[in-house]
Design an enzyme around this catalytic site. Structure first.
Site, PDB file in Angstrom:
ATOM      1  N   GLU A  38       0.802  -1.228   0.000  1.00  0.00           N
ATOM      2  CA  GLU A  38       0.000   0.000   0.000  1.00  0.00           C
ATOM      3  C   GLU A  38       0.836   1.281   0.000  1.00  0.00           C
ATOM      4  OE1 GLU A  38      -2.798  -0.367   3.240  1.00  0.00           O
ATOM      5  OE2 GLU A  38      -4.090  -1.711   2.066  1.00  0.00           O
ATOM      6  N   GLU A  74      -6.013  -7.655  -1.756  1.00  0.00           N
ATOM      7  CA  GLU A  74      -6.659  -7.568  -0.440  1.00  0.00           C
ATOM      8  C   GLU A  74      -8.103  -7.133  -0.630  1.00  0.00           C
ATOM      9  OE1 GLU A  74      -4.948  -5.200   2.678  1.00  0.00           O
ATOM     10  OE2 GLU A  74      -2.880  -5.774   2.212  1.00  0.00           O
TER      11      GLU A  74
END
Length: 431
Positions: A213, A333
């Site tokens: 991320e 995810e």
């Protein structure tokens, strides 16, 4: 998500967990004792390829496996989790291949490694191969859990070579870039103490992920992060030509993308220094990564709105993979927070179903949407490592059924992999 950062290993009730796993998955233990032969995963345009055939998959995240493989008291959790994943027909797991300066650190300081922890990662890879599970290994965290870019900046600052105390200096400080390159080279060339195979030569690893991320909010133009991705991806490829590589993006469209106004969850998403198209288009990046967290990304509390967002978000990125990037797209995810005021397990299952249906239709049509990895799976006795997304998959029958049905649907589209044949045949004939 960041993953928990606890340092305690609760063992109360763990014996019952082991007993449950043995009783539930004992047949799998018998069938998967021998090492499974795996081939490297490659790509042909916007599809993953294994042994010349398209590869669409169902999988999960268990970020914690290396950490828990260090101590003998928690080490059985790795085998239990991998057995359970294989039992559900899952073929891919994403996990951390980093722990920087934290408890059970793999990298104690720049260039200094803990052999005991490296052996724990060896164990995770060896066990994954045994159960036919391919791994996506992430190399650093944008967030502070398990050290992350914050720890690299701290190291440079403590050694008097840091340019700035800003966490984003991770991306542009020459000293920190050297730290990270040294780390990457050490991991990729690691010879597994169990299998004797260097990581870069091991097909158990599906791909490397540069960073979990990434965001660089001090440069909203995205130039700083783009430069870092280009340099680091080129460096990885210079060492390892066998494995694919992805960035680790959440999937936000940047300030120059027209989709920032029509697809991004809110206006802020275009201002975090990333751009899905630009970052993923780099030639040394093999496939695109996307996350799905509608409840964390939008202030709209309406659940039906969130479901519509998920559907639109996925279709947009799959379209990008097919038309713009010409690369596979992996949803690495996804989850629904239990901290939502109106949360129910049924809501979570509805969201999972939307995601799995999109992937299934992508597989049917040979599209770029290659698979989705739920965040995150745990086993019993891991309460301190849970976040507001984690689940023990066999705890709720209807949720467990969603996972197994998706595995069977994908297997029927593309055919089961050799490592799946025995147990997947039994699983799918019962579905």
């Amino acid at each position: 998500m960041f993953g928990g950062n606890g340092v305690m290993y609760p063992i109360i009730g763990f014996a019952s967990c082991v007993a449950f796993i043995y009783l539930s998955f004992g047949d799998l233990w018998i069938n998967l004792q021998e090492d499974t032969n795996l081939s490297f995963v490659g790509r042909n345009g916007s599809q993953f390829i294994v042994d010349g055939k398209p590869f669409y998959f169902n999988g999960w995240n268990s970020y914690w496996m290396m950490d828990h493989a260090v101590d003998e008291s928690s080490k059985p959790r790795i085998r239990a989790m991998l057995q359970a994943g294989a039992k559900m027909g899952l073929t891919v797991c994403r996990t951390w291949a980093f722990n920087d300066g934290d408890y059970n650190a793999l990298q104690i300081a720049p260039g200094r490694f803990n052999e005991r922890v490296f052996r724990a990662l060896d164990h995770v890879i060896a066990e994954s191969r045994r159960y036919g599970i391919r791994l996506i290994l992430t190399l650093v965290n944008n967030l502070q859990a398990y050290g992350g870019k914050t720890q690299y900046v701290k190291w440079a600052w403590e050694e008097g070579v840091g340019l700035s105390s800003s966490n984003d200096s991770f991306f542009y400080d020459p000293s920190i870039r050297r730290y990270f390159k040294n780390y990457v080279k050490t991991v990729l060339t690691r010879k597994n103490s169990i299998t004797g195979v260097e990581y870069r030569d091991d097909p158990t690893i599906l791909a490397w992920e540069l960073i979990n991320e990434p965001r660089c909010i001090t440069d909203k133009s995205g130039d700083t992060l783009q430069d870092w991705i280009e340099e680091m991806s080129t460096f990885v490829k210079s060492i390892d030509s066998n494995h694919m590589l992805t960035v680790g993006l959440e999937g936000f469209y940047g300030p120059k993308s027209p989709k920032r106004l029509t697809v991004n969850p809110e206006f802020w998403a275009a201002e975090v220094g990333t751009d899905f198209i630009r970052n993923s288009k780099i030639s040394t990046i093999d496939f695109a990564s996307v996350h799905i967290y509608p409840d964390h990304w939008t202030h709209n509390p309406d659940f039906e709105y969130k479901l519509k967002f998920v559907y639109k978000w996925m279709l947009s990125h799959i379209e990008d993979g097919d038309k713009e990037l010409k690369k596979p797209v992996m949803f690495t995810e996804f989850g629904l927070s239990t901290e939502n005021n109106d949360f129910t397990p049924t809501q979570r299952e509805r969201m999972y179903k939307v995601i799995y249906d999109v992937i299934y239709k992508s597989a049917l049509r040979n599209k770029a949407g290659a698979g989705a990895l739920v965040w995150q799976f745990l086993v019993e006795g891991m309460e301190d490592f849970n976040d507001d997304f984690g689940i023990i998959p066999w705890k709720r029958a209807s949720t467990y059924k969603l996972f197994t049905e998706q595995s069977c649907r994908l297997a029927k589209v593309q055919g089961a992999l050799p490592s799946q044949l025995g147990y997947l045949r039994r699983l799918c004939t019962r579905s």
